[in-house]
Scaffold this motif. Structure first.
Motif, PDB file in Angstrom:
ATOM      1  N   SER A 169       0.861  -1.210  -0.098  1.00 30.76           N
ATOM      2  CA  SER A 169       0.018   0.229   0.322  1.00 30.76           C
ATOM      3  C   SER A 169       0.734   1.253   0.077  1.00 30.76           C
ATOM      4  O   SER A 169       0.455   2.289  -0.300  1.00 30.76           O
ATOM      5  CB  SER A 169      -0.975  -0.042   1.343  1.00 30.76           C
ATOM      6  OG  SER A 169      -0.032   0.075   2.288  1.00 30.76           O
ATOM      7  N   ARG A 170       2.072   1.073   0.255  1.00 36.66           N
ATOM      8  CA  ARG A 170       3.062   2.212   0.145  1.00 36.66           C
ATOM      9  C   ARG A 170       3.775   2.420  -0.890  1.00 36.66           C
ATOM     10  O   ARG A 170       4.757   3.111  -0.961  1.00 36.66           O
ATOM     11  CB  ARG A 170       3.907   1.962   1.568  1.00 36.66           C
ATOM     12  CG  ARG A 170       3.173   2.490   2.722  1.00 36.66           C
ATOM     13  CD  ARG A 170       3.013   4.162   3.065  1.00 36.66           C
ATOM     14  NE  ARG A 170       2.168   4.327   4.111  1.00 36.66           N
ATOM     15  CZ  ARG A 170       2.230   5.624   4.659  1.00 36.66           C
ATOM     16  NH1 ARG A 170       3.049   6.706   3.998  1.00 36.66           N
ATOM     17  NH2 ARG A 170       1.573   5.822   5.608  1.00 36.66           N
ATOM     18  N   ILE A 171       3.816   1.301  -1.812  1.00 38.85           N
ATOM     19  CA  ILE A 171       4.516   1.411  -3.166  1.00 38.85           C
ATOM     20  C   ILE A 171       3.860   2.272  -3.950  1.00 38.85           C
ATOM     21  O   ILE A 171       2.578   2.074  -4.249  1.00 38.85           O
ATOM     22  CB  ILE A 171       4.790  -0.061  -3.758  1.00 38.85           C
ATOM     23  CG1 ILE A 171       5.400  -1.023  -2.817  1.00 38.85           C
ATOM     24  CG2 ILE A 171       5.623  -0.051  -4.831  1.00 38.85           C
ATOM     25  CD1 ILE A 171       6.772  -0.587  -2.150  1.00 38.85           C
ATOM     26  N   ARG A 172       4.436   3.043  -4.624  1.00 39.67           N
ATOM     27  CA  ARG A 172       3.863   4.202  -5.780  1.00 39.67           C
ATOM     28  C   ARG A 172       4.662   4.134  -6.917  1.00 39.67           C
ATOM     29  O   ARG A 172       5.908   3.766  -6.994  1.00 39.67           O
ATOM     30  CB  ARG A 172       4.249   5.440  -5.173  1.00 39.67           C
ATOM     31  CG  ARG A 172       3.537   5.604  -3.721  1.00 39.67           C
ATOM     32  CD  ARG A 172       2.217   5.878  -3.581  1.00 39.67           C
ATOM     33  NE  ARG A 172       1.655   6.255  -2.263  1.00 39.67           N
ATOM     34  CZ  ARG A 172       1.118   5.429  -1.425  1.00 39.67           C
ATOM     35  NH1 ARG A 172       0.851   4.349  -1.715  1.00 39.67           N
ATOM     36  NH2 ARG A 172       0.894   6.059  -0.374  1.00 39.67           N
ATOM     37  N   ARG A 173       4.094   4.408  -8.030  1.00 42.05           N
ATOM     38  CA  ARG A 173       4.546   4.735  -9.310  1.00 42.05           C
ATOM     39  C   ARG A 173       4.615   6.330  -9.434  1.00 42.05           C
ATOM     40  O   ARG A 173       3.560   6.885  -9.053  1.00 42.05           O
ATOM     41  CB  ARG A 173       3.750   4.207 -10.313  1.00 42.05           C
ATOM     42  CG  ARG A 173       4.495   4.701 -11.894  1.00 42.05           C
ATOM     43  CD  ARG A 173       3.860   3.918 -13.030  1.00 42.05           C
ATOM     44  NE  ARG A 173       3.942   4.659 -14.293  1.00 42.05           N
ATOM     45  CZ  ARG A 173       3.647   4.230 -15.326  1.00 42.05           C
ATOM     46  NH1 ARG A 173       3.168   3.084 -15.604  1.00 42.05           N
ATOM     47  NH2 ARG A 173       3.626   5.011 -16.539  1.00 42.05           N
ATOM     48  N   CYS A 174       5.714   6.932  -9.987  1.00 47.88           N
ATOM     49  CA  CYS A 174       5.630   8.367  -9.883  1.00 47.88           C
ATOM     50  C   CYS A 174       4.656   8.954 -10.570  1.00 47.88           C
ATOM     51  O   CYS A 174       4.022   8.366 -11.588  1.00 47.88           O
ATOM     52  CB  CYS A 174       7.136   8.906 -10.645  1.00 47.88           C
ATOM     53  SG  CYS A 174       7.625  10.582 -10.715  1.00 47.88           S
ATOM     54  N   ALA A 175       3.902   9.999 -10.072  1.00 53.16           N
ATOM     55  CA  ALA A 175       2.856  10.537 -10.558  1.00 53.16           C
ATOM     56  C   ALA A 175       3.126  11.155 -11.979  1.00 53.16           C
ATOM     57  O   ALA A 175       2.095  11.605 -12.713  1.00 53.16           O
ATOM     58  CB  ALA A 175       2.225  11.678  -9.873  1.00 53.16           C
ATOM     59  N   ASP A 176       4.440  11.609 -12.408  1.00 53.93           N
ATOM     60  CA  ASP A 176       4.557  12.031 -13.485  1.00 53.93           C
ATOM     61  C   ASP A 176       4.429  11.264 -14.700  1.00 53.93           C
ATOM     62  O   ASP A 176       4.930  10.165 -14.549  1.00 53.93           O
ATOM     63  CB  ASP A 176       6.119  12.744 -13.645  1.00 53.93           C
ATOM     64  CG  ASP A 176       6.418  13.302 -14.999  1.00 53.93           C
ATOM     65  OD1 ASP A 176       5.919  13.236 -16.078  1.00 53.93           O
ATOM     66  OD2 ASP A 176       7.587  13.945 -14.936  1.00 53.93           O
ATOM     67  N   PRO A 177       3.406  11.271 -15.822  1.00 58.07           N
ATOM     68  CA  PRO A 177       3.393  10.175 -16.582  1.00 58.07           C
ATOM     69  C   PRO A 177       4.456   9.922 -17.591  1.00 58.07           C
ATOM     70  O   PRO A 177       4.230   8.934 -17.960  1.00 58.07           O
ATOM     71  CB  PRO A 177       1.981  10.933 -17.463  1.00 58.07           C
ATOM     72  CG  PRO A 177       2.074  12.522 -17.116  1.00 58.07           C
ATOM     73  CD  PRO A 177       2.666  12.601 -16.113  1.00 58.07           C
TER      74      PRO A 177
END
Length: 217
Positions: A169-177
């Motif tokens: 739940s704390r793993i993200r993909r960068c919000a920059d497309p």
């Protein structure tokens, strides 16, 4: 004033998760970020077996002595080295899916677990701790038998720890497309959006500024 990568890493402890501070990254996420999507336009960092071995050394996943032995073996067994690279990319693809969709899709988690267990199950060896020059200690896996078989052990163990510790739940993909890098969000509020404020974060700030300036005309 622009925020540098160093500043982004030095987030105050009060803004992080409660309890012991986690490492700022995870080895398996760094491994995912070697793929061509994350490195565009630079291309896949694991372009050949030597690049894979060098990357593992840089991450302290393989020590210099062992890496030298594996390089010598790769010269004698080029087909085995090539197969190891193919397998590493297979593991990476499964971990890319886990990092991006594992929290929402059970099938992705199941597939990743199968892949992790496949790697763990085929590698025999011993685990040990070794003293470092600075007085600290590091853990390592010393494979027995096939010189190539244990190379992915540190990677999949890192992913396994994230699963056991319920970190998806704390793993993200960068919000920059335009950016495909993934990261661990260790902020207390869980609202980190950018892989790095000094690059993607600043680009987003600049884009918002341009949009506001254009709207004010």
């Amino acid at each position: 004033m622009a925020v540098t990568p160093h500043d982004a890493q030095d987030v105050a402890a009060s803004e992080r998760l409660p309890g012991p501070l986690p490492p700022r990254t995870r080895l398996w996420l760094d491994f995912v970020n070697t793929d061509a999507a994350a490195q565009s336009p630079g291309g896949d960092l694991l372009r050949d077996f030597e690049a894979l071995l060098t990357w593992l050394q840089q991450q302290d996943a393989v020590d210099e002595e062992r890496a030298g032995g594996i390089r010598r073996r790769a010269v004698l067994q080029p087909a085995a080295a090539a197969a190891t690279l193919v397998d590493a990319r297979r593991v990476r693809a499964a971990l890319r899916a886990l990092s991006e969709r594992g929290e929402q899709v059970a099938r992705v988690r199941d597939d990743a677990v199968v892949e992790i267990n496949r790697v763990l199950g085929r590698s025999a060896g011993t685990r040990r701790i070794d003293p470092q020059i600075d007085g600290s200690y590091s853990r390592s896996f010393v494979p027995t038998g096939d010189a190539f078989a244990g190379l992915m052990i540190p990677i999949v163990e890192s992913a396994a720890e994230s699963l056991v510790d319920q970190e998806l739940s704390r793993i993200r993909r960068c919000a920059d497309p335009r950016c495909h890098r993934v990261f661990l969000d260790a902020t207390k509020n869980g609202l980190r959006r950018w892989c790095d404020m000094g690059t993607c974060g600043n680009r987003a700030k600049a884009a918002r500024h341009r949009a506001r300036s254009a709207g004010a005309r």
